[in-house]
Motif scaffolding. Sequence first.
Motif, PDB file in Angstrom:
ATOM      1  N   LEU A   1       8.581  -0.194  12.308  1.00  0.00           N
ATOM      2  CA  LEU A   1       9.232  -1.062  11.337  1.00  0.00           C
ATOM      3  C   LEU A   1       8.615  -0.767   9.979  1.00  0.00           C
ATOM      4  O   LEU A   1       7.389  -0.768   9.852  1.00  0.00           O
TER       5      LEU A   1
ATOM      6  N   VAL B   1       8.420  -2.441   6.441  1.00  0.00           N
ATOM      7  CA  VAL B   1       8.660  -3.799   5.954  1.00  0.00           C
ATOM      8  C   VAL B   1       8.452  -3.874   4.443  1.00  0.00           C
ATOM      9  O   VAL B   1       7.449  -3.366   3.916  1.00  0.00           O
TER      10      VAL B   1
ATOM     11  N   TRP C   1       4.655  -9.853  10.671  1.00  0.00           N
ATOM     12  CA  TRP C   1       5.357  -8.801  11.424  1.00  0.00           C
ATOM     13  C   TRP C   1       4.513  -8.184  12.519  1.00  0.00           C
ATOM     14  O   TRP C   1       4.927  -7.197  13.147  1.00  0.00           O
TER      15      TRP C   1
ATOM     16  N   CYS D   1      13.029  -3.310   7.226  1.00  0.00           N
ATOM     17  CA  CYS D   1      13.006  -4.772   7.209  1.00  0.00           C
ATOM     18  C   CYS D   1      12.624  -5.270   5.812  1.00  0.00           C
ATOM     19  O   CYS D   1      11.971  -4.566   5.041  1.00  0.00           O
TER      20      CYS D   1
ATOM     21  N   ILE E   1      16.519  -5.456   9.561  1.00  0.00           N
ATOM     22  CA  ILE E   1      16.197  -6.847   9.827  1.00  0.00           C
ATOM     23  C   ILE E   1      15.946  -7.504   8.476  1.00  0.00           C
ATOM     24  O   ILE E   1      14.982  -7.164   7.779  1.00  0.00           O
TER      25      ILE E   1
ATOM     26  N   LEU F   1      11.354 -12.266  15.898  1.00  0.00           N
ATOM     27  CA  LEU F   1      11.240 -10.818  15.721  1.00  0.00           C
ATOM     28  C   LEU F   1      11.327 -10.100  17.063  1.00  0.00           C
ATOM     29  O   LEU F   1      11.963  -9.051  17.182  1.00  0.00           O
TER      30      LEU F   1
END
Length: 268
Positions: free
Chosen positions: A11, A13, A28, A84, A108, A183
Amino acid sequence: QEEVEAGKPCLLVLHGDQQNAAQTAPYWQSAKELGYGLGLAQSSQVQMSEAYLWDDEETAAEEISDQWNALKEQGVDIENSILCGFSSGGRAAFYAAVSGAIAPKGLILVSPWLPELEEWTEDLSKLKAAGTAVYICCGDADEDCFEGSEALFEILDDNGIEVEFKLCPDLEHDYPENFEQILQEAIPEIPGLRALLVRGADGADSITLDGPADLLRWDGTAWQAQTVTPAALGLRSCSWTLQKTEKDAETAAQITALLRGEVHDARR
């Protein structure tokens, strides 16, 4: 800031306005429990000391692309990685994907701030071509972002783009208290990112399927379909019972056929 491994997806972010990567990281962390690395991007656009923003979307998209490519060069499974963002970070993430700066497996977006939504959704061809799935999380008390989040869901859904909308009652502009759980629900909603535990001679390994599936986890009574890392099971090989949790019966049948005879009882 990066906690990634070669061969695994991650991910990437993006923080919100007046924030930084270090402040964003704690929200996260649960992604790592699902076998994903975690990359934390920090904008170069300074607002004040230790506070950054993503106001210039073109600059943001270029920086996101650079970091995406850097992760790829490190051996990260970038084709199955997810972009994300929170608030304005969600805005920057959406623009990077819809403009074609990068082609993530999924987005996301948490309380995304989307003032240019109508303009940016006039052409969704790059997002559709990439096959990017979108997961939106927003509170209905978020005066700045709820309306735009709801509108984005409707636009993407109307255009045939896979999208989920997690509505958080009474939540204002913030992460929900149960975001760790959300999540862990959001990541498997991205197609192709669920995996199923299979046998391993010297250690359990996993495979990634094109359709939805999960890892199998022993709960003391039966094997349950949950997303976990193989190492967490402490098994070299295992017996299994496939639980009927897949959305697609055909996919469940394919998984059953794939695994039949390939695992055996080795519980300790």
